[in-house]
Enzyme design. Structure first.
Site, mmCIF file in Angstrom:
data_model
loop_
_atom_site.group_PDB
_atom_site.id
_atom_site.type_symbol
_atom_site.label_atom_id
_atom_site.label_comp_id
_atom_site.label_asym_id
_atom_site.label_seq_id
_atom_site.Cartn_x
_atom_site.Cartn_y
_atom_site.Cartn_z
ATOM 1 N N GLY A 46 0.815 -1.213 0.000
ATOM 2 C CA GLY A 46 0.000 0.000 0.000
ATOM 3 C C GLY A 46 0.847 1.260 0.000
ATOM 4 O O GLY A 46 0.573 2.212 -0.736
ATOM 5 N N CYS A 47 1.881 1.267 0.816
ATOM 6 C CA CYS A 47 2.732 2.454 0.915
ATOM 7 C C CYS A 47 3.522 2.672 -0.369
ATOM 8 O O CYS A 47 3.753 3.814 -0.782
ATOM 9 C CB CYS A 47 3.662 2.336 2.120
ATOM 10 N N THR A 48 3.912 1.593 -1.015
ATOM 11 C CA THR A 48 4.608 1.717 -2.300
ATOM 12 C C THR A 48 3.664 2.291 -3.350
ATOM 13 O O THR A 48 4.035 3.199 -4.099
ATOM 14 C CB THR A 48 5.157 0.345 -2.745
ATOM 15 N N ALA A 51 3.182 6.051 -2.591
ATOM 16 C CA ALA A 51 4.390 6.822 -2.894
ATOM 17 C C ALA A 51 4.592 6.948 -4.409
ATOM 18 O O ALA A 51 4.937 8.018 -4.908
ATOM 19 C CB ALA A 51 5.613 6.173 -2.247
#
Length: 155
Positions: A46-48, A51
């Site tokens: 999710g964070c990738t 970003a």
């Protein structure tokens, strides 16, 4: 759980190390609008996604007069690997002591897979040129969030 920020509140200032260990302060951005987003952990799916969405839309944010800063509790070395692996060109800041996360109200209880856990609440803020909160969004989704933010900001 710390108090949540709302539009009109002064943005809590901070100085945190970036992926290279260089200190970055919110006050350096006075005179410009800045998106400050908080995410749980570098290099997770999710964070990738989030970003990379910011990376892919960075030119449009820049044209609209907005800088972007990402903050997580990860150490600078992990942030550097994340930045390099994903070709991220905006500052990723490290808050392992969670002091800034607390000040911005983004560390606390959240639901994850139906369970209540304590951690980073994925959140995004827009800070105006005078250092005040313009937009405060808590509990955002990683996928589709950048597109929604662009729509909300008319970018």
């Amino acid at each position: 759980m710390s108090t949540r920020l709302t539009a009109g509140d002064p943005a809590p200032d901070f100085t945190l190390p970036d992926a290279d260990g260089k200190p970055v302060s919110l006050s350096e951005y006075r005179g410009r609008r800045v998106v400050v987003y908080f995410y749980p952990a570098a290099s997770t799916p999710g964070c990738t996604k989030q970003a990379c969405d910011f990376r892919d839309n960075l030119a449009e944010f820049g044209t609209a007069g907005l800088d972007v800063i990402g903050i997580s509790p990860d150490k600078p070395t992990k942030l550097a690997k994340f930045r390099d692996a994903e070709g991220l060109t905006f500052p990723l800041l490290s808050d392992p002591e969670k002091e800034v996360l607390d000040a911005w109200g983004v560390f606390g209880e959240k639901k994850m897979y139906g369970k209540t856990v304590v951690g980073v609440i994925r959140s995004t803020f827009v800070v105006d040129a005078d250092g005040k909160i313009e937009v405060a969004q808590y509990g955002v989704r990683a996928t589709g969030h950048v597109a929604k933010l662009r729509k909300d900001l008319k970018i």
